[in-house]
Design an enzyme around this catalytic site. Structure first.
Site, PDB file in Angstrom:
ATOM      1  CG  ASN A 179      -1.699   1.157   1.413  1.00 41.85           C
ATOM      2  OD1 ASN A 179      -1.813   2.093   0.555  1.00 41.85           O
ATOM      3  ND2 ASN A 179      -2.353   1.500   2.581  1.00 41.85           N
ATOM      4  CD1 TRP A 180       3.473   0.846  -2.802  1.00 39.41           C
ATOM      5  CD2 TRP A 180       3.507   1.952  -4.862  1.00 39.41           C
ATOM      6  NE1 TRP A 180       4.125  -0.112  -3.681  1.00 39.41           N
ATOM      7  CE2 TRP A 180       4.372   0.746  -4.911  1.00 39.41           C
ATOM      8  CE3 TRP A 180       3.531   2.872  -5.907  1.00 39.41           C
ATOM      9  CZ2 TRP A 180       4.850   0.450  -6.169  1.00 39.41           C
ATOM     10  CZ3 TRP A 180       4.028   2.378  -6.931  1.00 39.41           C
ATOM     11  CH2 TRP A 180       4.648   1.120  -7.190  1.00 39.41           C
ATOM     12  CE  LYS A 181      -0.056   3.400   4.547  1.00 41.90           C
ATOM     13  NZ  LYS A 181      -0.178   3.527   6.055  1.00 41.90           N
ATOM     14  CG  HIS A 214      -6.066   1.738   5.187  1.00 45.90           C
ATOM     15  ND1 HIS A 214      -5.433   2.652   6.198  1.00 45.90           N
ATOM     16  CD2 HIS A 214      -4.806   0.975   5.046  1.00 45.90           C
ATOM     17  CE1 HIS A 214      -4.076   2.471   6.516  1.00 45.90           C
ATOM     18  NE2 HIS A 214      -3.744   1.552   5.845  1.00 45.90           N
ATOM     19  N   GLY A 242       2.476   2.073  10.787  1.00 43.40           N
ATOM     20  CA  GLY A 242       3.250   3.236  10.554  1.00 43.40           C
ATOM     21  C   GLY A 242       4.076   3.705  11.826  1.00 43.40           C
ATOM     22  N   GLY A 290       2.798  -1.130   4.405  1.00 43.34           N
ATOM     23  CA  GLY A 290       2.645   0.419   3.938  1.00 43.34           C
ATOM     24  C   GLY A 290       4.153   0.738   3.734  1.00 43.34           C
ATOM     25  N   GLY A 291       4.613   1.269   4.666  1.00 42.10           N
ATOM     26  CA  GLY A 291       6.042   1.785   4.560  1.00 42.10           C
ATOM     27  C   GLY A 291       7.280   1.096   3.856  1.00 42.10           C
ATOM     28  CB  SER A 342       5.202  -1.643  11.892  1.00 41.64           C
ATOM     29  OG  SER A 342       5.047  -0.463  11.895  1.00 41.64           O
ATOM     30  CD  GLU A 385      -3.576  -2.630   7.455  1.00 40.83           C
ATOM     31  OE1 GLU A 385      -2.640  -2.986   6.901  1.00 40.83           O
ATOM     32  OE2 GLU A 385      -4.132  -1.649   7.248  1.00 40.83           O
ATOM     33  CD  GLU A 417      -2.884   5.406   6.802  1.00 39.45           C
ATOM     34  OE1 GLU A 417      -2.900   5.514   5.652  1.00 39.45           O
ATOM     35  OE2 GLU A 417      -2.216   4.888   7.503  1.00 39.45           O
TER      36      GLU A 417
HETATM   37  C1  PEP Z   1      -0.939   0.372   6.079  1.00 34.97           C
HETATM   38  O1  PEP Z   1      -0.848   1.230   6.056  1.00 34.97           O
HETATM   39  O2  PEP Z   1      -1.756  -0.650   5.624  1.00 34.97           O
HETATM   40  C2  PEP Z   1       0.241  -0.371   6.679  1.00 34.97           C
HETATM   41  C3  PEP Z   1       0.188  -1.641   7.215  1.00 34.97           C
HETATM   42  O3  PEP Z   1       1.270   0.441   7.023  1.00 34.97           O
HETATM   43  P1  PEP Z   1       2.679   0.147   7.679  1.00 34.97           P
HETATM   44  O4  PEP Z   1       3.435  -1.090   6.912  1.00 34.97           O
HETATM   45  O5  PEP Z   1       3.702   1.338   7.457  1.00 34.97           O
HETATM   46  O6  PEP Z   1       2.608   0.179   9.186  1.00 34.97           O
END
Ligand code: PEP
Length: 249
Positions: free
Chosen positions: A9-11, A95, A173, A233-234, A212, A167, A97
């Site tokens: 997920n590049w956001k 999600h 994040g 994500g990151g 993470s 999640e 967010e």
């Molecule tokens: C996400 O946004 O779905 C996520 C899991 O982010 P991160 O891996 O950065 O925690």
């Protein structure tokens, strides 16, 4: 046997050039014979470039969100049918967010989940508790409420064409990952809730962990019996790290 899925997920990150480079690096670095299905979810405006680069290859394309409506006066929104035209196979819905920053509640997430399927996309339904909810011992209730809202609206049969992502919001994040045992506990709860409605579907549905995920913790997380890959994500913005996570699945 459930095929693992690793989804990036590049956001809202990157430039057009950077996104193209990332796609190329992932394509070139992906090991032959990898077990996991590999998916990237770039921002909407980078989907066309990514679709061109990924065409016919082993890396699949997805989107980060969609509109619950089919078409019409919904300024700024993107429909499932539009995403399908750009070769998207998956779309993330619910999600945290979207829930926390844009006020999406369970009812809207359910509508998006069904809109995705109507357009021929596989929804990746995100559920998970906040830190305050975990500290209050409310994780099972929160996750059950979020999942059952979709089950009650879309029906269990819809989960034959869906992915669930657990999640924990406190792990997204933050660099804080759920311990593999903590995550497994919630994944087992999710599978159990599906099992009550349909054993075959619950056995087949993939449940991803997100929060993470990194190359250094992926092996342990993915070794859990009910963890079928990751929503990343990151770490998905770094091709080497993402490829190492794919290799761990
Ligand atoms: C996400 O946004 O779905 C996520 C899991 O982010 P991160 O891996 O950065 O925690």
């Amino acid at each position: 046997m459930r095929q693992p899925l690793v989804a990036g997920n590049w956001k809202m990150n990157g430039t057009r050039d950077g996104a193209q480079r990332l796609v190329q690096d992932i394509l070139q670095g992906l090991k032959a014979g990898h077990k996991a299905e590999v998916l990237v979810c770039p921002p909407f405006v980078h989907l066309a470039d990514a679709a061109r680069a990924l065409k016919g290859g082993e890396v699949l394309l997805g989107a980060q969100d969609l509109c619950a409506e089919d078409n019409g006066a919904y300024t700024g929104e993107v429909s499932g049918a539009m995403l399908k035209e750009f070769d998207c196979r998956y779309v993330i819905v619910g999600h945290s967010e979207r829930r926390s920053l844009y006020g999406e509640g369970d009812a809207q997430v359910a509508r998006k989940f069904m809109a995705a399927q109507k357009a021929g996309l596989t929804p990746i339904l995100c559920v998970g508790e906040t830190l305050a909810e975990r500290d209050a011992g409310e994780t099972p209730q929160v996750v059950t409420r979020q999942l059952e809202a979709i089950l009650d609206t879309a029906g269990i049969a819809a989960f034959a064409r869906a992915v669930v992502a657990y999640e924990p919001v406190w792990a997204i994040g933050t660099g804080r990952t759920a311990k593999s045992g903590q995550a497994q506990e919630v994944h087992a709860l999710i599978r159990g809730l599906l099992k009550v409605r349909d054993v075959k579907i619950s056995d087949a549905v993939r449940i991803l962990y997100g929060g993470s995920v990194k190359a250094s913790n992926a092996v342990e997380l993915f070794a859990m019996p009910d963890i079928d890959g990751g929503l990343v994500g990151g770490a998905s913005l770094d091709a080497r790290e993402f490829l190492a996570i794919c290799a761990a699945a």
